[in-house]
Design a protein around this motif. Sequence first.
Motif, short mmCIF file in Angstrom:
data_model
loop_
_atom_site.label_atom_id
_atom_site.label_comp_id
_atom_site.label_asym_id
_atom_site.label_seq_id
_atom_site.Cartn_x
_atom_site.Cartn_y
_atom_site.Cartn_z
N HIS A 109 0.85 -1.18 0.00
CA HIS A 109 0.00 0.00 0.00
C HIS A 109 0.89 1.23 0.00
CE1 HIS A 109 -3.66 -2.35 0.52
NE2 HIS A 109 -3.00 -3.08 1.42
N ASP A 151 -10.95 -6.13 1.47
CA ASP A 151 -9.84 -5.94 0.54
C ASP A 151 -10.18 -6.70 -0.74
OD1 ASP A 151 -7.50 -5.80 -0.90
OD2 ASP A 151 -6.19 -6.11 0.83
N GLU A 190 -6.17 3.34 3.92
CA GLU A 190 -5.66 2.03 3.53
C GLU A 190 -5.35 1.13 4.73
OE1 GLU A 190 -3.77 2.47 -0.89
OE2 GLU A 190 -2.38 2.65 0.80
N TYR A 193 -8.33 -1.55 5.59
CA TYR A 193 -8.64 -2.79 4.88
C TYR A 193 -8.66 -3.94 5.89
CZ TYR A 193 -8.02 -0.83 0.18
OH TYR A 193 -8.16 -0.10 -0.97
#
Length: 333
Positions: A109, A151, A190, A193
């Motif tokens: 990420h 995800d 992020e 997730y």
Amino acid sequence: MFKVLRLGFVAGVGISGWVGGGIYERRRREHREHQEHIHREHRDIRDYEMLGRIPGLPLGPKVSAATAIVPAGERGVAVADIPPEPVNAPRVAQIMRFGFPGLDHVRSHADYVLSYDRRNRVPHWVFEHLTKDSIQKSEGVERSNSEFKEDTSIHEFFRAKNSDYKHSGYDRGHMAPAGNHRRNQNMCDETFYLSNMAPQVGKGFNRDKWEHLERYARKLTKLYKNVYICTGPLYLPRKEASDGKMYVKYEVIGANNVSVPTHFFKVIVGETEDHQLELEAYVLPNQVIPDETPLNNFQVPVDSVERAAGLLFFDRLSRDKLSKINGKKIGWF
């Protein structure tokens, strides 16, 4: 006469085919040898390109899977220098400067890297690189703006879902905490997730002692120019009173059978301004921990974490390059 001519024609065709086939085979062999030469000359490029095909892993400098750590001087193995800091490299190369514990279902990420355990629906490990600047909160970035989400880079058979955690009695516990990634809203988002989560006891652990460890790791950026952190779950055995045998037992939650780890680890390497490296390793049980319990009560030898997790941490870094482990000086430092 016609038969003779026909036989001659057939023979001619056969000879031409044989000659043509020989030329074709020779050219094929030459082409293959040429390709093998290119392969040998550009092996590093091939490795680089193969890694680039891993879903979610951007192209960057060559990386290595974990290999056994051999102490300096043992079996005549030379000790490599400390890998240089990849200042202008992609973010994934900066985070993974000292090597990957493994390359199983790696996802990168914007500001952290993880390896996902499809069987247990939680990470194998999550890697972060913190600096004094990287942990600063930018204006307008708020954890409350982020939402827990599936995800979609993980196949639907192996994903954890929010419904798995609902009414389970467990928190969705961050492995890479949101508090470490607040330079922009996307970085913070992020961390939400579910591939970055594992079920954790809430009050007394995720919201208390585990959070204290996360906060402590952030504070280390005041002491070190670089802080590298590897975090993940453990499933440790315990002896049953009924028969005295050792068992690995853990709960699963939700329709997707998300595994509830028995423990969690966090392994930290700090680099000083003069390039001294210091390591700390922690293992905490996934249970209510009294608030007054000192964090150093949970320090353990790093090799015990490696054995339990089946991972080798910082494989590009020889252990004799460390000046301290769990606060104790080692070697000649």
